[in-house]
Design a protein around this motif. Structure first.
Motif, short mmCIF file in Angstrom:
data_model
loop_
_atom_site.label_atom_id
_atom_site.label_comp_id
_atom_site.label_asym_id
_atom_site.label_seq_id
_atom_site.Cartn_x
_atom_site.Cartn_y
_atom_site.Cartn_z
N ASN A 93 11.41 8.56 -4.53
CA ASN A 93 10.23 7.73 -4.72
C ASN A 93 10.63 6.47 -5.47
O ASN A 93 11.73 6.34 -5.98
CB ASN A 93 9.13 8.49 -5.48
CG ASN A 93 9.62 9.00 -6.83
OD1 ASN A 93 10.24 8.26 -7.60
ND2 ASN A 93 9.36 10.26 -7.12
N TYR A 94 9.70 5.50 -5.51
CA TYR A 94 10.08 4.20 -6.02
C TYR A 94 10.37 4.21 -7.52
O TYR A 94 11.16 3.40 -8.01
CB TYR A 94 8.99 3.17 -5.69
CG TYR A 94 7.75 3.25 -6.54
CD1 TYR A 94 7.59 2.41 -7.62
CD2 TYR A 94 6.73 4.16 -6.26
CE1 TYR A 94 6.44 2.46 -8.41
CE2 TYR A 94 5.60 4.23 -7.03
CZ TYR A 94 5.45 3.37 -8.10
OH TYR A 94 4.33 3.44 -8.88
N TYR A 120 9.84 -2.12 -3.74
CA TYR A 120 8.38 -2.17 -3.61
C TYR A 120 7.96 -2.38 -2.14
O TYR A 120 6.95 -1.84 -1.70
CB TYR A 120 7.81 -3.29 -4.47
CG TYR A 120 7.68 -2.92 -5.93
CD1 TYR A 120 6.78 -1.93 -6.33
CD2 TYR A 120 8.44 -3.55 -6.91
CE1 TYR A 120 6.64 -1.59 -7.67
CE2 TYR A 120 8.31 -3.22 -8.25
CZ TYR A 120 7.42 -2.23 -8.62
OH TYR A 120 7.29 -1.88 -9.95
N ALA A 121 8.74 -3.17 -1.39
CA ALA A 121 8.38 -3.43 0.01
C ALA A 121 8.58 -2.19 0.88
O ALA A 121 7.86 -2.00 1.86
CB ALA A 121 9.22 -4.59 0.55
N LYS A 122 9.55 -1.34 0.53
CA LYS A 122 9.80 -0.12 1.30
C LYS A 122 8.74 0.94 1.03
O LYS A 122 8.41 1.74 1.90
CB LYS A 122 11.18 0.44 0.97
CG LYS A 122 12.34 -0.37 1.49
CD LYS A 122 13.66 0.26 1.08
CE LYS A 122 14.84 -0.52 1.59
NZ LYS A 122 16.14 0.07 1.20
N GLY A 123 8.23 0.99 -0.19
CA GLY A 123 7.27 2.03 -0.54
C GLY A 123 7.93 3.22 -1.19
O GLY A 123 7.61 3.58 -2.31
N THR A 126 5.47 6.22 -1.34
CA THR A 126 4.10 5.74 -1.52
C THR A 126 3.90 4.53 -0.62
O THR A 126 4.85 4.08 0.03
CB THR A 126 3.84 5.36 -2.99
OG1 THR A 126 2.46 5.00 -3.15
CG2 THR A 126 4.71 4.19 -3.41
N ALA A 127 2.69 4.02 -0.55
CA ALA A 127 2.43 2.85 0.28
C ALA A 127 3.16 1.64 -0.29
O ALA A 127 3.28 1.50 -1.51
CB ALA A 127 0.93 2.57 0.34
N PRO A 128 3.71 0.76 0.58
CA PRO A 128 4.39 -0.43 0.07
C PRO A 128 3.47 -1.27 -0.80
O PRO A 128 2.28 -1.42 -0.52
CB PRO A 128 4.78 -1.19 1.35
CG PRO A 128 4.82 -0.14 2.41
CD PRO A 128 3.75 0.85 2.05
N ASP A 129 4.02 -1.83 -1.87
CA ASP A 129 3.28 -2.72 -2.76
C ASP A 129 3.81 -4.13 -2.51
O ASP A 129 4.73 -4.59 -3.19
CB ASP A 129 3.48 -2.31 -4.21
CG ASP A 129 2.57 -3.08 -5.17
OD1 ASP A 129 2.12 -4.18 -4.80
OD2 ASP A 129 2.34 -2.60 -6.29
N TYR A 130 3.24 -4.82 -1.52
CA TYR A 130 3.76 -6.13 -1.14
C TYR A 130 3.46 -7.19 -2.19
O TYR A 130 4.19 -8.19 -2.28
CB TYR A 130 3.18 -6.55 0.21
CG TYR A 130 3.67 -5.69 1.35
CD1 TYR A 130 5.01 -5.69 1.72
CD2 TYR A 130 2.79 -4.86 2.05
CE1 TYR A 130 5.47 -4.90 2.78
CE2 TYR A 130 3.24 -4.07 3.10
CZ TYR A 130 4.58 -4.09 3.45
OH TYR A 130 5.02 -3.30 4.49
N ASP A 499 5.43 7.52 10.13
CA ASP A 499 5.33 6.35 9.28
C ASP A 499 6.00 5.12 9.89
O ASP A 499 6.13 4.09 9.24
CB ASP A 499 5.97 6.63 7.91
CG ASP A 499 7.42 7.06 8.03
OD1 ASP A 499 7.89 7.23 9.17
OD2 ASP A 499 8.08 7.23 6.98
#
Length: 669
Positions: A93-94, A120-123, A126-130, A499
């Motif tokens: 995880n990130y 963060y872009a990969k996620g 979790t969902a990516p945090d762009y 995904d």
């Protein structure tokens, strides 16, 4: 032509895993000779974010201190033997990945800031945090870090974490390349077939009609998706039955029951044919569902493949090599079942099952006006107009400029050594993956052509297991130098996870078990750590890890002077590139169709065989796309090859070049 096998990409989920290694390394004085890490399994060759322990250093005769811990990317085995703490990108995880790089990013390291942005872009679980990715990419880009500029441009281009801004994206791509003005992006022209009338008259009626059409399309897509689910379940059941028949056949052979053996062998053939038919039907349904989704998201697109457009002030212009006379126009639409007719200068252009079309136009010395129009099933018409100019044209202001010496290696440019890892998987242990007919043939032919005509040092992996494929890639990581070039060719089954993650399936891969495959994220991480300046992945299967074609720098030699061509080649040869040429996006691609080779492999081999000059990756893609559109017009599966930088693989701005032995001698400025 009947189609029995595809290098298919069904949907599966990805299983996240976390790995951690701890240790302590103490270094006094000069570092000792490196110790070769022992490889126990394929996981040991996966690239990890490794936090190495600090080094004990001496300052003078009395002062001794411990340096800060050092983040690096290396293999799991190498990190362990060096006493590092690590996490694997596609298995963590990130929060755990950030632990390695955040301290350096906070202290101002541009490389660490870019890596944090990618996390963060990969996620990663979790969902990516762009939004956070944008902030960190911006910090690194402000320091001039080329990879961050490419990543930041992609966010602007797609509108991820920031308002969509095409101009800002292209400016960042240009800054990363180091060339201005003559550099072009996205030279292929695309137009929306369902373009809306900008007039206000009748707007309310159009909106109401559009809403009703959208509702009907949603219902159509819903039904297609429901049928897809049913067909996937039937395919899964058929594969289970096939596996059971194979087990019973093995038992019958052990018991030497000849009658039962013959019966089961016949049953096995029937079941295999049923599975092949089901896969073809499934691929057709997936294409229909994808086309319906494309309409809901926007509209199908019309694309002109040949000739290639050039940057001009004013109307669209296309330039081709050759003089006046008949010239072929080649294009395609991405959802052919939704297009009723395509015309070129008012004359119908036959359209194949894969959406490709072609037509001839007469081109005088001064150029010809060309209009390509498309009409969808609802009667909506769209068109694109351009001027077609021959390079050898004459006659005043409309004549094409003298061509630059494209294809000639400029003086002083050294391309370095060329290596290739060529993988072809035909036979799979799991009954869920049908035996392919052409993958090994494709790999053998590609390896031989690269070796004999282009002077590559080739590593051929036939029917490779997960460990064998990763070992071949790791050897490149350990032996290549920064001045080297690497081409990786993969032909075999591929998978796409729920995904959107893509996978290559090794011969020991298990159906439904992503941990037994090789993810595109893992391949990208390996590419990021390979020292070679230029790396090209050619995948006759799924590879969904790319950016967009707009971020690939292109040069149109037909309108540029020789010194500009030389400047562009020097810049691209010096830049670090990680690009991918794929045979068909995320849709299934045919296993055979062009003799002993797949359509894509045949087109790829033909272009390289016929080439006798310096050939850049973008032009290779254009010629392969044109050839593929024509030779596979009757294929039931639409193939739309793609060429783009690989995300998170360390692409900066360069380009991959092909130069045959004895061809493209250095010349010019």
């Amino acid at each position: 032509m009947p189609m029995s096998l595809q290098r298919a990409c069904p949907v599966h989920s990805r299983l996240p895993v976390f790995a951690l290694g701890l240790g302590l390394a103490i270094v006094l004085g000069l570092p000792p000779a490196p110790v070769q890490a022992a490889v126990r399994n394929a996981e040991d060759l996966m690239i990890v974010d490794c936090l190495l322990p600090g080094q004990i250093r001496k300052l003078g005769r009395q002062a001794t201190y411990l340096s800060a811990r050092r983040p690096v990317r290396t293999t799991q085995a190498d990190c362990e033997i060096r006493g590092g703490e690590y996490v694997a990108y596609d298995r963590a995880n990130y929060q755990t990945a950030l632990k390695v790089w955040l301290e350096g990013a906070m202290s101002g390291s541009a490389e660490a800031q870019n890596n944090v942005g990618e996390i963060y872009a990969k996620g990663l679980g979790t969902a990516p945090d762009y939004g956070m990715a944008f902030q960190w990419f911006r910090k690194a880009a402000d320091q001039g870090y080329g990879r961050a500029k490419i990543n930041l441009g992609y966010l602007y281009e797609q509108g991820l974490g920031v308002e969509r801004d095409q101009a800002a994206a292209l400016n960042l791509y240009r800054e990363a390349s180091g060339i201005e003005d003559e550099l072009m992006y996205a030279s292929v022209v695309q137009v929306e077939i369902r373009a809306r009338d900008e007039k206000i008259t009748g707007l309310e009626a159009q909106v109401a009609e559009g809403e009703a059409e959208s509702a009907a399309l949603r219902e159509q897509v819903r039904k297609l998706q429901a049928e897809l689910g049913q067909r996937r379940a039937e395919l899964h059941k058929a594969r289970d039955e096939l596996a059971d028949t194979q087990r019973r056949l093995a038992e019958a052979r052990e018991q030497q029951d000849d009658d039962l053996t013959r019966l089961l062998e016949n049953q096995l053939l029937v079941q295999q044919e049923q599975i092949n038919d089901q896969q073809t039907q499934l691929a057709s349904l997936e294409r229909q569902a994808g086309a319906g989704g494309a309409l809901l998201a926007g509209s199908p697109r019309l694309e002109i493949l040949d000739p290639v457009f050039v940057a001009t002030r004013g109307r669209n212009t296309a330039v081709y090599r050759g003089g006046p006379g008949k010239r072929q126009i080649v294009g395609r639409v991405n959802a052919p079942q939704l297009v009723r007719e395509v015309t070129v200068n008012g004359q119908p252009a036959p359209m194949g099952a894969n959406g490709a079309f072609s037509a001839e136009v007469d081109v005088p010395a001064g150029g010809a006006q060309v209009q390509v129009a498309a009409v969808d099933t609802g009667g909506t018409r769209a068109r694109i107009e351009f001027t077609l100019l021959p390079q050898a044209g004459q006659g005043g202001a409309t004549a094409a400029p003298a061509p630059a010496p494209s294809g000639v290696l400029p003086r002083g440019v050294k391309l370095g050594r060329y290596h290739a890892v060529v993988i072809g998987n035909n036979s799979y242990r799991d009954a869920g993956y049908p035996t392919l007919r052409s993958a090994a043939n494709d790999a053998n032919a590609v390896a031989e052509l690269l070796r004999s005509r282009y002077g590559y040092q080739t590593t051929l992996v036939l029917n490779g297991t997960r460990l064998e494929i990763l070992t071949a890639l790791n050897e490149m990581r350990e032996t290549l130098k920064p001045e080297d070039n690497l081409l990786i060719y993969y032909a075999g089954h591929g998978e796409i996870g729920a995904d959107g993650q893509g996978y290559w399936v090794p011969t020991d891969g298990a159906s439904g078990n992503p941990r037994s495959w090789i993810s595109n994220a893992a391949v990208s991480d390996i590419l990021n750590t390979i020292p070679a300046r230029h790396v090209l992945v050619v995948a006759d299967s799924c590879y969904s890890g790319t950016m967009t074609r707009a971020s690939v720098p292109t040069f149109t030699a037909a309108t540029m002077p020789p010194e500009k061509w030389a400047e562009w080649v020097r810049a691209m040869a010096d830049g670090r590139s990680r690009t991918a040429l794929t045979s068909g996006g995320v849709m299934p691609v045919p296993d055979a169709g062009s003799g002993r080779h797949s359509y894509f492999a045949r087109a790829f081999l033909n272009v390289l065989q016929d080439n006798n000059r310096l050939l850049e990756g973008q032009r290779l893609f254009q010629e392969v796309a044109i050839s593929l559109a024509l030779v596979s017009m009757d294929s039931p599966l639409a193939q739309m090859p793609e060429y783009a930088p690989i995300r998170f693989a360390g692409h900066e701005s360069g380009e991959f070049f092909f130069l045959p032995k004895g061809g493209g001698a250095a010349a010019g400025p």
